[in-house]
Scaffold this motif. Structure first.
Motif, PDB file in Angstrom:
ATOM      1  N   PRO A   1       2.255  -3.747  -0.509  1.00 51.97           N
ATOM      2  CA  PRO A   1       3.396  -3.257  -1.278  1.00 51.97           C
ATOM      3  C   PRO A   1       3.500  -1.740  -1.375  1.00 51.97           C
ATOM      4  O   PRO A   1       4.569  -1.221  -1.699  1.00 51.97           O
ATOM      5  CB  PRO A   1       3.154  -3.878  -2.670  1.00 51.97           C
ATOM      6  CG  PRO A   1       1.683  -4.112  -2.735  1.00 51.97           C
ATOM      7  CD  PRO A   1       1.250  -4.436  -1.342  1.00 51.97           C
ATOM      8  N   GLY A   2       2.431  -0.996  -1.145  1.00 53.21           N
ATOM      9  CA  GLY A   2       2.485   0.459  -1.244  1.00 53.21           C
ATOM     10  C   GLY A   2       3.145   1.086  -0.031  1.00 53.21           C
ATOM     11  O   GLY A   2       3.779   0.413   0.788  1.00 53.21           O
ATOM     12  N   ILE A   3       2.984   2.406   0.090  1.00 55.05           N
ATOM     13  CA  ILE A   3       3.586   3.112   1.233  1.00 55.05           C
ATOM     14  C   ILE A   3       2.606   3.241   2.386  1.00 55.05           C
ATOM     15  O   ILE A   3       2.934   3.881   3.397  1.00 55.05           O
ATOM     16  CB  ILE A   3       4.093   4.515   0.828  1.00 55.05           C
ATOM     17  CG1 ILE A   3       2.908   5.434   0.477  1.00 55.05           C
ATOM     18  CG2 ILE A   3       5.088   4.433  -0.303  1.00 55.05           C
ATOM     19  CD1 ILE A   3       3.303   6.888   0.382  1.00 55.05           C
ATOM     20  N   ASN A   4       1.422   2.614   2.273  1.00 58.58           N
ATOM     21  CA  ASN A   4       0.420   2.752   3.336  1.00 58.58           C
ATOM     22  C   ASN A   4       0.972   2.347   4.692  1.00 58.58           C
ATOM     23  O   ASN A   4       0.834   3.069   5.686  1.00 58.58           O
ATOM     24  CB  ASN A   4      -0.815   1.910   3.006  1.00 58.58           C
ATOM     25  CG  ASN A   4      -1.389   2.231   1.642  1.00 58.58           C
ATOM     26  OD1 ASN A   4      -0.732   2.021   0.634  1.00 58.58           O
ATOM     27  ND2 ASN A   4      -2.618   2.724   1.598  1.00 58.58           N
ATOM     28  N   ALA A   5       1.583   1.161   4.740  1.00 55.44           N
ATOM     29  CA  ALA A   5       2.127   0.686   6.017  1.00 55.44           C
ATOM     30  C   ALA A   5       3.309   1.538   6.468  1.00 55.44           C
ATOM     31  O   ALA A   5       3.494   1.782   7.671  1.00 55.44           O
ATOM     32  CB  ALA A   5       2.543  -0.775   5.899  1.00 55.44           C
ATOM     33  N   ASP A   6       4.116   2.025   5.521  1.00 53.36           N
ATOM     34  CA  ASP A   6       5.254   2.875   5.884  1.00 53.36           C
ATOM     35  C   ASP A   6       4.788   4.180   6.507  1.00 53.36           C
ATOM     36  O   ASP A   6       5.446   4.719   7.403  1.00 53.36           O
ATOM     37  CB  ASP A   6       6.109   3.158   4.643  1.00 53.36           C
ATOM     38  CG  ASP A   6       6.665   1.898   4.018  1.00 53.36           C
ATOM     39  OD1 ASP A   6       7.435   1.197   4.688  1.00 53.36           O
ATOM     40  OD2 ASP A   6       6.316   1.605   2.864  1.00 53.36           O
ATOM     41  N   VAL A   7       3.669   4.711   6.027  1.00 57.74           N
ATOM     42  CA  VAL A   7       3.113   5.930   6.627  1.00 57.74           C
ATOM     43  C   VAL A   7       2.827   5.699   8.104  1.00 57.74           C
ATOM     44  O   VAL A   7       3.129   6.542   8.954  1.00 57.74           O
ATOM     45  CB  VAL A   7       1.831   6.357   5.874  1.00 57.74           C
ATOM     46  CG1 VAL A   7       1.092   7.443   6.649  1.00 57.74           C
ATOM     47  CG2 VAL A   7       2.172   6.837   4.469  1.00 57.74           C
ATOM     48  N   TRP A   8       2.250   4.547   8.414  1.00 59.54           N
ATOM     49  CA  TRP A   8       1.944   4.238   9.820  1.00 59.54           C
ATOM     50  C   TRP A   8       3.238   4.074  10.623  1.00 59.54           C
ATOM     51  O   TRP A   8       3.404   4.696  11.678  1.00 59.54           O
ATOM     52  CB  TRP A   8       1.114   2.960   9.893  1.00 59.54           C
ATOM     53  CG  TRP A   8       0.476   2.710  11.233  1.00 59.54           C
ATOM     54  CD1 TRP A   8      -0.794   3.022  11.597  1.00 59.54           C
ATOM     55  CD2 TRP A   8       1.071   2.095  12.382  1.00 59.54           C
ATOM     56  NE1 TRP A   8      -1.032   2.642  12.894  1.00 59.54           N
ATOM     57  CE2 TRP A   8       0.098   2.076  13.412  1.00 59.54           C
ATOM     58  CE3 TRP A   8       2.335   1.567  12.654  1.00 59.54           C
ATOM     59  CZ2 TRP A   8       0.353   1.543  14.667  1.00 59.54           C
ATOM     60  CZ3 TRP A   8       2.593   1.052  13.920  1.00 59.54           C
ATOM     61  CH2 TRP A   8       1.619   1.034  14.898  1.00 59.54           C
ATOM     62  N   LEU A   9       4.158   3.265  10.120  1.00 57.76           N
ATOM     63  CA  LEU A   9       5.368   2.954  10.874  1.00 57.76           C
ATOM     64  C   LEU A   9       6.206   4.199  11.128  1.00 57.76           C
ATOM     65  O   LEU A   9       6.673   4.437  12.252  1.00 57.76           O
ATOM     66  CB  LEU A   9       6.197   1.907  10.120  1.00 57.76           C
ATOM     67  CG  LEU A   9       5.551   0.525   9.962  1.00 57.76           C
ATOM     68  CD1 LEU A   9       6.345  -0.325   8.976  1.00 57.76           C
ATOM     69  CD2 LEU A   9       5.459  -0.171  11.316  1.00 57.76           C
ATOM     70  N   LEU A  10       6.410   5.017  10.102  1.00 57.18           N
ATOM     71  CA  LEU A  10       7.253   6.200  10.251  1.00 57.18           C
ATOM     72  C   LEU A  10       6.488   7.357  10.897  1.00 57.18           C
ATOM     73  O   LEU A  10       7.028   8.067  11.751  1.00 57.18           O
ATOM     74  CB  LEU A  10       7.794   6.626   8.885  1.00 57.18           C
ATOM     75  CG  LEU A  10       8.772   5.632   8.243  1.00 57.18           C
ATOM     76  CD1 LEU A  10       9.033   5.984   6.790  1.00 57.18           C
ATOM     77  CD2 LEU A  10      10.096   5.609   9.016  1.00 57.18           C
ATOM     78  N   GLY A  11       5.224   7.538  10.503  1.00 58.39           N
ATOM     79  CA  GLY A  11       4.446   8.636  11.063  1.00 58.39           C
ATOM     80  C   GLY A  11       4.162   8.456  12.532  1.00 58.39           C
ATOM     81  O   GLY A  11       4.327   9.392  13.338  1.00 58.39           O
ATOM     82  N   ILE A  12       3.744   7.259  12.923  1.00 58.26           N
ATOM     83  CA  ILE A  12       3.447   7.015  14.336  1.00 58.26           C
ATOM     84  C   ILE A  12       4.715   7.081  15.172  1.00 58.26           C
ATOM     85  O   ILE A  12       4.718   7.609  16.299  1.00 58.26           O
ATOM     86  CB  ILE A  12       2.731   5.655  14.506  1.00 58.26           C
ATOM     87  CG1 ILE A  12       1.352   5.681  13.841  1.00 58.26           C
ATOM     88  CG2 ILE A  12       2.600   5.292  15.978  1.00 58.26           C
ATOM     89  CD1 ILE A  12       0.398   6.702  14.413  1.00 58.26           C
ATOM     90  N   THR A  13       5.831   6.560  14.653  1.00 60.22           N
ATOM     91  CA  THR A  13       7.090   6.646  15.392  1.00 60.22           C
ATOM     92  C   THR A  13       7.515   8.097  15.568  1.00 60.22           C
ATOM     93  O   THR A  13       8.029   8.488  16.634  1.00 60.22           O
ATOM     94  CB  THR A  13       8.187   5.857  14.663  1.00 60.22           C
ATOM     95  OG1 THR A  13       7.783   4.491  14.534  1.00 60.22           O
ATOM     96  CG2 THR A  13       9.499   5.903  15.434  1.00 60.22           C
ATOM     97  N   PHE A  14       7.287   8.916  14.546  1.00 58.77           N
ATOM     98  CA  PHE A  14       7.568  10.346  14.644  1.00 58.77           C
ATOM     99  C   PHE A  14       6.751  10.966  15.775  1.00 58.77           C
ATOM    100  O   PHE A  14       7.262  11.744  16.595  1.00 58.77           O
ATOM    101  CB  PHE A  14       7.237  11.000  13.299  1.00 58.77           C
ATOM    102  CG  PHE A  14       7.738  12.416  13.148  1.00 58.77           C
ATOM    103  CD1 PHE A  14       8.669  12.960  14.011  1.00 58.77           C
ATOM    104  CD2 PHE A  14       7.264  13.211  12.115  1.00 58.77           C
ATOM    105  CE1 PHE A  14       9.128  14.258  13.859  1.00 58.77           C
ATOM    106  CE2 PHE A  14       7.702  14.504  11.948  1.00 58.77           C
ATOM    107  CZ  PHE A  14       8.638  15.032  12.826  1.00 58.77           C
ATOM    108  N   VAL A  15       5.478  10.622  15.840  1.00 60.68           N
ATOM    109  CA  VAL A  15       4.608  11.138  16.896  1.00 60.68           C
ATOM    110  C   VAL A  15       5.054  10.625  18.266  1.00 60.68           C
ATOM    111  O   VAL A  15       4.964  11.343  19.278  1.00 60.68           O
ATOM    112  CB  VAL A  15       3.143  10.756  16.615  1.00 60.68           C
ATOM    113  CG1 VAL A  15       2.249  11.092  17.797  1.00 60.68           C
ATOM    114  CG2 VAL A  15       2.642  11.442  15.351  1.00 60.68           C
ATOM    115  N   GLU A  16       5.545   9.386  18.317  1.00 55.16           N
ATOM    116  CA  GLU A  16       5.947   8.815  19.604  1.00 55.16           C
ATOM    117  C   GLU A  16       7.162   9.513  20.198  1.00 55.16           C
ATOM    118  O   GLU A  16       7.408   9.420  21.402  1.00 55.16           O
ATOM    119  CB  GLU A  16       6.216   7.319  19.439  1.00 55.16           C
ATOM    120  CG  GLU A  16       4.930   6.509  19.322  1.00 55.16           C
ATOM    121  CD  GLU A  16       5.182   5.082  18.889  1.00 55.16           C
ATOM    122  OE1 GLU A  16       6.332   4.758  18.550  1.00 55.16           O
ATOM    123  OE2 GLU A  16       4.235   4.294  18.889  1.00 55.16           O
TER     124      GLU A  16
END
Length: 821
Positions: free
Chosen positions: A164-179
């Protein structure tokens, strides 16, 4: 246009000053922020990648400290999950791929006899996306909200219900940003290898490293979009409740696994190929001979590129897929060992033919041979379905992964760092520390991961923070942890050795290894412009430095590179590259702001930030074309070439084709998602309402007619078609909006969510097409599109054709599913 006289010869010192003034950057912080030089950006990528490697390595040491004893209390479960997730994510996305990007950016123009990459601002934009994305991930780690679902982020554990936290969102948005950085680098590398080679250098004459990077970039263009699509779909589910992976509403968690591994397994070869390119470059030099089997190696590269996309399901052998699929993917997984073996035997044959010298780069290559071959053999074992069923999700798989990645990537990259360090710094290595570091890494690595094969075969699961007090596991785990710290100390000593070389190493002579490739034909360290003139076949380094090649100096005060025909290497035109610019960092900053707003749950504000992103990116178009006609450029005596805005086959057009290949990969994966959920997912279908079926016909028909009309008008010459197509594109956009309003609630069922995503995809492409058409109209007014000058018109036509085709395919697919066709 007239044919000018060739430039008179100049002294080497005058050429250097002239070129440095044009290709250099301002000093100080401002110069760092606006630089677009490929050498500087490549070094930034590589240094940052090694820093992320160090951070991920520290996390690995914490993991091994936790697993050293049963029931370890060193880390609690929540923190352990964050650490092992960030370890894998940083190694894969922040170290391996950026390191190969940086090496390719730095070396390719030098190896190919060019002064820069095809799109300097795109390289800088990719760097800043990587930098800001990495900052987001590290900030989340420091704040205790780092991703904790594994670097593979399997659903449903990564869904909002269970995370429920933003942990998974950090991965999804951060990694996509890097991609974004990875896709930008893939476009950059592909166009550079195909279009910016030395005149007369055919594809069959390229250095093998260029072939490897071309195969890598092609795989990145096709392999990264599946993960980008998966991340977008999961973020839509988490943020807005669109149930792509929710089994209770027509979704399926297995869709995530398919999309992830469509990226994940080609990723292994995306990492391996540049390392193999470094081996094929360094090994012949260390063996004092030429590489054996050039054609066989090129064929093996192409075979790996093709076969790597047919292996993703071998990560899913235990999910209950049909036996026919098991047999097919098992055979494909074993078959991929063949092109890898071709390269191994070519390298062994080169060593046998030559006189190997056991210098430090060669030691690291020996570490590669002793490690990667073992990883390949365990890979063949895991390709066999019955064994895979037994070893799946055990420490055996973890050991295999590290043997492949560290053996197949880290050891060759350490060899590359040592080999090209004089080119980076102009200094030679100090004696002693490098050899000691190598032996510590080699012994520590095998002591760590060879024993993990045994714990895996004894049944120890991976991704666990504690384990039972099994006597047969205790000493193996403790020994693995002990050797891991030896390996970590070896890496620290390796980094120290490179630092000491940079600070205190003696000045290196030109071409210290006696190599025969072009990057050593320039001063050490390499200047901003690489070479004083572009090399002609058979020219010596001295002749190139004296300006006796093509495009000597910078007599017109601008950054000029030669563009050649992709296959033959015949000169076609001269491209004028943009200079230092603040647009890349500004664009990446605005996109980073959008990511942060999404992480904060400010979705309405984030949507408005997209307008700012569009406005910033609009400024990039000012370089597309010229408002005046130019004379032919005297590239060499008797060779007169047009500039890029006077020809239709420009670098921008080649770059757009590469970008559309990546776009088509994402589109194909979306079609796969439509088909997979409609056939495989439970709770499907959910029949749409009759009102939705009937009311959607009219806007869908308007959308189709408008797009076909716009595509027809795009065939008209110059900008007249763009002016007439604008109303059709606006009508198509309005029809897409009307179609979205009649869809059923996207949060009610996966069918509705997929329909909404399809409409969004069409609308986004219509908006971009309308912007490109408007740009063509403005360029016509400014004189940048006129007789003999094409401006952005070819780019808009290609984009419009792609938009029309994809929209028709999507509408036809939905119509088939609804029974209209």
């Amino acid at each position: 246009m007239t044919e000018p006289q060739p430039n008179p010869p100049q002294s080497a010192l005058r050429l250097h000053r002239e070129l440095s003034e044009v290709w250099g950057r301002p000093s100080g912080l401002r110069g760092v922020l606006i630089s677009v030089n490929h050498s500087e950006l490549g070094l930034r990528f590589m240094i940052a990648a090694f820093l992320f490697f160090a951070i991920a390595g520290c996390l690995a040491m914490l993991i091994r400290a936790q697993l050293a004893t049963p029931g370890g209390a060193f880390l609690d479960t929540a923190l352990y999950n964050q650490f092992f997730t960030m370890h894998g994510s940083l190694m894969m996305f922040m170290f391996a791929v950026p390191l190969l990007e940086g090496l390719g950016m730095y070396l390719l123009p030098k190896l190919l006899g060019s002064r820069d990459l095809a799109f300097p601002r795109l390289s800088a934009f990719g760097w800043w996306c990587y930098f800001f994305g990495g900052l987001i991930l590290l900030s989340a780690l420091a704040a205790g909200v780092a991703p904790d679902g594994g670097w593979f982020m399997y659903t449903p554990l990564s869904s909002k219900t269970y995370s429920p936290g933003i942990n998974a969102d950090v991965w999804l948005l951060g990694i996509t940003f890097v991609e974004i950085s990875a896709v930008a680098a893939a476009v950059e590398i592909t166009v550079t290898v195909l279009r910016l080679r030395a005149p007369g250098m055919k594809l069959t004459q390229m250095p093998l490293f260029a072939w490897y990077m071309l195969g890598t970039s092609a795989m990145m263009l096709v392999g990264f979009p599946p993960l980008i699509l998966a991340s977008i779909l999961l973020e839509l589910e988490r943020a807005f409740g669109w149930p792509f992976f929710d089994v209770t509403r027509g979704g399926d968690p297995l869709l995530w696994q398919h999309l992830f591994w469509l990226f994940g397994h080609p990723e292994v070869y995306i990492i391996f190929l540049p390392a193999a390119g470094a081996i094929s470059t360094i090994l012949p030099v260390m063996a004092r001979t030429k590489i054996l089997g050039y054609g066989a190696i090129v064929s093996a590269i192409l075979g790996l590129v093709f076969l790597s996309f047919g292996l993703w399901v071998h990560h899913m052998f235990t999910t209950g897929i049909p036996h026919m699929a098991l047999a097919f993917f098992s055979a494909a997984s074993a078959l991929v060992a063949v092109p890898t073996a071709v390269q191994i035997f070519a390298w062994i044959g080169t060593l046998w033919k030559g006189r190997p010298e056991m210098k430090l780069p060669m030691l690291h290559l020996m570490g590669f041979f002793s490690t990667f071959v073992m990883g390949g053999l365990t890979g063949v074992m895991l390709a066999i379905v019955p064994f895979n069923w037994q070893a799946h999700d055990t420490a055996f798989v973890t050991a295999h992964l590290h043997y492949v990645l560290i053996g197949g990537f880290v050891f060759p990259m350490m060899a590359a760092a040592v080999y090209w360090m004089p080119l980076f710094t102009g200094r030679s290595a100090l004696r002693g520390p490098g050899v000691m570091a190598f032996w510590m890494i080699l012994i520590g690595f095998h002591g760590t991961f060879f024993l993990m094969h045994l714990t895996g075969l004894m049944g120890m699961a991976r991704r666990i923070s504690s384990y039972p007090d099994n006597p047969e596991w205790i000493w193996l785990n403790l020994s693995s942890s002990f050797f891991s710290f030896i390996m970590a100390a070896g890496f620290a000593l390796f980094a120290l050795d490179l630092l000491l070389q940079w600070l205190f190493g003696p000045r290196a002579r030109r071409n210290p290894w006696g190599a025969g490739t072009l990057e050593w034909a320039m001063p050490l360290p390499a200047p901003d412009y690489n070479i004083a003139s572009l090399p002609l076949p058979g020219q010596s380094a001295l002749e190139i430095a004296r300006g006796e090649g093509l495009l000597p100096g910078a007599p017109r005060g601008r950054r000029e590179v030669l563009v050649v025909e992709a296959l033959s290497g015949a000169p076609r035109h001269v491209a004028i590259l943009p200079g230092n610019s603040a647009l890349p960092i500004l664009s990446a900053s605005v996109i980073g702001g959008f990511v942060l707003l999404m992480l904060g749950g400010l979705y309405a504000v984030a949507a408005s930030a997209l307008v700012v992103v569009t406005a910033v990116l609009w400024q990039w178009q000012r370089w597309m074309g010229s408002a005046r006609s130019e004379d032919l450029i005297a590239a060499a005596p008797g060779l007169f070439l047009p500039v890029h805005h006077e020809v239709p086959d420009s670098l921008a057009r080649s770059g757009l084709v590469c970008l559309l290949i990546a776009n088509a990969s994402l589109f194909g994966c979306f079609l796969f998602s439509l088909g997979f959920l409609s056939v495989i997912a439970p709770n499907w279908p959910a029949p749409p309402s009759e009102l939705a079926k009937a009311s959607g016909l009219i806007p869908a028909a308007i959308l189709v007619i408008s797009l076909l009309l716009a595509a027809l008008l795009a065939r008209m010459k110059e900008a007249a078609g763009a002016l007439m197509a604008l109303p059709a594109l606006l009508a198509a956009l309005a029809a897409a909006g009307a179609l979205a309003t009649v869809l059923d609630d996207p949060g009610a069922h996966a069918r509705n969510a997929l329909r909404a995503a399809a409409v969004g995809y069409i609308a986004l492409h219509c908006v971009i097409s309308a912007l490109l058409a408007a740009l063509c109209v403005l360029q016509r007014r400014d004189g940048r599109i006129a007789r003999g000058r094409t401006g952005a018109a070819p780019i808009w036509r290609i984009w419009q054709d792609y938009t029309t085709v994809t929209a028709l395919v999507l509408i036809a697919t939905v119509a088939l599913q609804e029974g209209f066709l």
